[in-house]
Design an enzyme around this catalytic site. Structure first.
Site, PDB file in Angstrom:
ATOM      1  N   ASP A  13       0.861  -1.183   0.000  1.00  0.00           N
ATOM      2  CA  ASP A  13       0.000   0.000   0.000  1.00  0.00           C
ATOM      3  C   ASP A  13       0.897   1.233   0.000  1.00  0.00           C
ATOM      4  O   ASP A  13       2.133   1.145  -0.127  1.00  0.00           O
ATOM      5  CB  ASP A  13      -1.006  -0.045   1.161  1.00  0.00           C
ATOM      6  CG  ASP A  13      -0.370   0.172   2.526  1.00  0.00           C
ATOM      7  OD1 ASP A  13       0.867   0.312   2.609  1.00  0.00           O
ATOM      8  OD2 ASP A  13      -1.123   0.214   3.531  1.00  0.00           O
ATOM      9  N   CYS A  70       2.998  -3.273   4.072  1.00  0.00           N
ATOM     10  CA  CYS A  70       2.144  -2.149   4.433  1.00  0.00           C
ATOM     11  C   CYS A  70       2.857  -1.408   5.563  1.00  0.00           C
ATOM     12  O   CYS A  70       4.052  -1.641   5.784  1.00  0.00           O
ATOM     13  CB  CYS A  70       0.724  -2.594   4.793  1.00  0.00           C
ATOM     14  SG  CYS A  70       0.586  -3.675   6.228  1.00  0.00           S
ATOM     15  N   THR A  72       2.672  -1.466   8.961  1.00  0.00           N
ATOM     16  CA  THR A  72       3.193  -2.365  10.001  1.00  0.00           C
ATOM     17  C   THR A  72       3.453  -3.775   9.487  1.00  0.00           C
ATOM     18  O   THR A  72       4.151  -4.543  10.148  1.00  0.00           O
ATOM     19  CB  THR A  72       2.162  -2.505  11.139  1.00  0.00           C
ATOM     20  OG1 THR A  72       0.942  -2.999  10.558  1.00  0.00           O
ATOM     21  CG2 THR A  72       1.919  -1.180  11.846  1.00  0.00           C
ATOM     22  N   HIS A 103      11.174 -23.622   9.106  1.00  0.00           N
ATOM     23  CA  HIS A 103      10.154 -24.367   9.853  1.00  0.00           C
ATOM     24  C   HIS A 103       8.743 -24.192   9.311  1.00  0.00           C
ATOM     25  O   HIS A 103       7.913 -25.086   9.481  1.00  0.00           O
ATOM     26  CB  HIS A 103      10.175 -23.938  11.330  1.00  0.00           C
ATOM     27  CG  HIS A 103      11.349 -24.502  12.081  1.00  0.00           C
ATOM     28  ND1 HIS A 103      11.437 -24.468  13.458  1.00  0.00           N
ATOM     29  CD2 HIS A 103      12.480 -25.120  11.649  1.00  0.00           C
ATOM     30  CE1 HIS A 103      12.580 -25.041  13.830  1.00  0.00           C
ATOM     31  NE2 HIS A 103      13.225 -25.429  12.756  1.00  0.00           N
ATOM     32  N   HIS A 138       8.399 -30.663  10.208  1.00  0.00           N
ATOM     33  CA  HIS A 138       7.792 -29.340   9.976  1.00  0.00           C
ATOM     34  C   HIS A 138       6.706 -29.420   8.904  1.00  0.00           C
ATOM     35  O   HIS A 138       5.707 -28.707   8.973  1.00  0.00           O
ATOM     36  CB  HIS A 138       8.874 -28.319   9.611  1.00  0.00           C
ATOM     37  CG  HIS A 138       9.924 -28.215  10.672  1.00  0.00           C
ATOM     38  ND1 HIS A 138       9.638 -27.729  11.923  1.00  0.00           N
ATOM     39  CD2 HIS A 138      11.218 -28.604  10.691  1.00  0.00           C
ATOM     40  CE1 HIS A 138      10.731 -27.794  12.672  1.00  0.00           C
ATOM     41  NE2 HIS A 138      11.697 -28.325  11.950  1.00  0.00           N
TER      42      HIS A 138
HETATM   43  C1  RB5 Z   1      -2.161   2.595   6.483  1.00  0.00           C
HETATM   44  O1  RB5 Z   1      -2.278   3.777   7.173  1.00  0.00           O
HETATM   45  C2  RB5 Z   1      -1.917   1.444   7.448  1.00  0.00           C
HETATM   46  O2  RB5 Z   1      -3.048   1.207   8.219  1.00  0.00           O
HETATM   47  C3  RB5 Z   1      -1.497   0.198   6.709  1.00  0.00           C
HETATM   48  O3  RB5 Z   1      -0.374   0.459   5.946  1.00  0.00           O
HETATM   49  C4  RB5 Z   1      -1.121  -1.019   7.531  1.00  0.00           C
HETATM   50  O4  RB5 Z   1      -0.179  -0.724   8.500  1.00  0.00           O
HETATM   51  C5  RB5 Z   1      -2.214  -1.865   7.999  1.00  0.00           C
HETATM   52  O5  RB5 Z   1      -2.027  -2.878   8.678  1.00  0.00           O
END
Ligand code: RB5
Length: 156
Positions: A13, A70, A72, A103, A138
């Site tokens: 994203d 993304c 996180t 694994h 595994h």
């Molecule tokens: C975008 O702001 C953020 O929510 C997205 O990149 C991500 O971290 C979602 O899990």
């Protein structure tokens, strides 16, 4: 550099767009084939749209390995792991990346563009691509959760 030249599919994203571009350039420099499903800039988009594209390609067998990013890495992981045969691993360090291959036979590497810096991210990508699956016990453990839809129809 890479001994494993399997074609890759990659998607992110807006939050991880710069890291996606860095990873793509790094892979292509070594002659890797990388299909990029977007996003194409830093305008706000919805991470599930890109997770679905990459996870569909892995789930159907069109691609063996993929990378999702993304902010996180959490949202991409949640979506990707809903697809049959997808084993998406959110990795923030080298140990997790190596063990997710050895694994868990992870077939999608997930990274957080707002969490992991580019230097570490490129190292993570490298070990993830180069580390083989250990198999054996595994594989038996993976078999225990690979077809949950058959055992628990409500999960289909
Ligand atoms: C975008 O702001 C953020 O929510 C997205 O990149 C991500 O971290 C979602 O899990």
């Amino acid at each position: 550099m890479f001994s494993n030249k399997t074609p890759l599919i990659i998607g992110s994203d807006h939050a991880a767009y710069p890291l996606k571009e860095d990873i793509k350039a790094y892979l292509k420099e070594d002659g890797m084939v990388v299909e990029d499903v977007g996003t194409r800039g830093e305008d706000s988009v919805d991470y599930p749209d890109f997770a679905i594209k990459v996870a569909t390609a892995i789930s159907s067998g069109k691609f063996e390995r993929g990378i999702l990013l993304c902010g996180t890495g959490i949202g991409m992981s949640m979506v990707a792991n809903k697809f049959p045969n997808v084993r998406a691993a959110l990795c923030m360090d080298l140990y997790a990346a190596i063990m997710s291959r050895r694994h868990n036979n992870s077939n999608i590497l997930v990274l957080g563009g707002r969490v992991t810096g580019v230097g570490l991210a490129l190292e993570i990508v490298t070990v993830w691509l180069e580390t083989p699956f250990d198999g054996g016990r595994h594989q038996l453990r993976i078999d225990k959760f690979n077809n949950l839809g058959k055992m628990f129809p409500h999960m289909k």
